[in-house]
Design a protein around this motif. Sequence first.
Motif, PDB file in Angstrom:
ATOM      1  N   VAL A  37       0.844  -1.197   0.000  1.00  0.00           N
ATOM      2  CA  VAL A  37       0.000   0.000   0.000  1.00  0.00           C
ATOM      3  C   VAL A  37       0.880   1.247   0.000  1.00  0.00           C
ATOM      4  O   VAL A  37       0.633   2.200  -0.755  1.00  0.00           O
ATOM      5  CB  VAL A  37      -0.978  -0.016   1.203  1.00  0.00           C
ATOM      6  N   GLN A  38       1.926   1.242   0.839  1.00  0.00           N
ATOM      7  CA  GLN A  38       2.864   2.374   0.847  1.00  0.00           C
ATOM      8  C   GLN A  38       3.540   2.527  -0.513  1.00  0.00           C
ATOM      9  O   GLN A  38       3.742   3.645  -0.989  1.00  0.00           O
ATOM     10  CB  GLN A  38       3.938   2.181   1.918  1.00  0.00           C
ATOM     11  N   MET A  40       2.401   1.696  -3.559  1.00  0.00           N
ATOM     12  CA  MET A  40       1.509   2.264  -4.564  1.00  0.00           C
ATOM     13  C   MET A  40       1.217   3.734  -4.271  1.00  0.00           C
ATOM     14  O   MET A  40       1.122   4.548  -5.193  1.00  0.00           O
ATOM     15  CB  MET A  40       0.229   1.440  -4.668  1.00  0.00           C
ATOM     16  N   SER A  41       1.103   4.077  -3.008  1.00  0.00           N
ATOM     17  CA  SER A  41       0.888   5.475  -2.629  1.00  0.00           C
ATOM     18  C   SER A  41       2.107   6.323  -3.017  1.00  0.00           C
ATOM     19  O   SER A  41       1.961   7.425  -3.568  1.00  0.00           O
ATOM     20  CB  SER A  41       0.635   5.566  -1.125  1.00  0.00           C
ATOM     21  N   TYR A  42       3.304   5.815  -2.751  1.00  0.00           N
ATOM     22  CA  TYR A  42       4.522   6.536  -3.126  1.00  0.00           C
ATOM     23  C   TYR A  42       4.567   6.755  -4.637  1.00  0.00           C
ATOM     24  O   TYR A  42       4.858   7.856  -5.104  1.00  0.00           O
ATOM     25  CB  TYR A  42       5.767   5.767  -2.664  1.00  0.00           C
ATOM     26  N   GLU A  44       2.110   6.807  -6.798  1.00  0.00           N
ATOM     27  CA  GLU A  44       1.081   7.761  -7.215  1.00  0.00           C
ATOM     28  C   GLU A  44       1.493   9.191  -6.883  1.00  0.00           C
ATOM     29  O   GLU A  44       1.239  10.114  -7.659  1.00  0.00           O
ATOM     30  CB  GLU A  44      -0.254   7.411  -6.557  1.00  0.00           C
ATOM     31  N   ASP A  45       2.171   9.371  -5.731  1.00  0.00           N
ATOM     32  CA  ASP A  45       2.630  10.704  -5.333  1.00  0.00           C
ATOM     33  C   ASP A  45       3.803  11.191  -6.184  1.00  0.00           C
ATOM     34  O   ASP A  45       4.081  12.390  -6.229  1.00  0.00           O
ATOM     35  CB  ASP A  45       3.050  10.711  -3.858  1.00  0.00           C
ATOM     36  N   CYS A  68       1.184  -5.650  -6.599  1.00  0.00           N
ATOM     37  CA  CYS A  68       1.784  -4.361  -6.978  1.00  0.00           C
ATOM     38  C   CYS A  68       2.339  -4.414  -8.399  1.00  0.00           C
ATOM     39  O   CYS A  68       2.158  -3.467  -9.166  1.00  0.00           O
ATOM     40  CB  CYS A  68       2.885  -3.988  -5.990  1.00  0.00           C
TER      41      CYS A  68
END
Length: 144
Positions: A37-38, A40-42, A44-45, A68
């Motif tokens: 989750v971290q 994919m969030s990274y 996307e950011d 992922c």
Amino acid sequence: MINILLADDDIDDCLFFQDALEDLLIQNNLVTVSDGVQLMSYLEDHITNPPDVLFLDLNMPCKSGHECLLEIKCNDSLKEIPIVIFSTSQNADVVSTLYENGAHYYIRKPGDFNILKKVIGEALFLLEHNNMKQPDFLDFIILS
């Protein structure tokens, strides 16, 4: 300077990876995340400035490396990121599936620090010399 993203939930493995990069004297910016989750969030950011390479562990909490990999390769903005699978397992069927799903290289995590340095260095060398393209399947596994 190469921007490297390491997705691995094992703190010791992350520290060994960082030490190996330092010993290899590779100019790098290493970022680590500890679950899918971290990761994919990274990504996307940092969609406009993605990492040059992602070292991806398969067995992570929240979202696996398999999940992922599929998400990244299905995203037009992320699918060109070279992905090196970095895992403890080496099931032949899993390795074949990872290749088919777009991973660039597969490394079975070595227990020896000098071998770790060798395989990380080899992966980065091969990616650079292959212009970040996926090799033939026969060259997919980087042996330790």
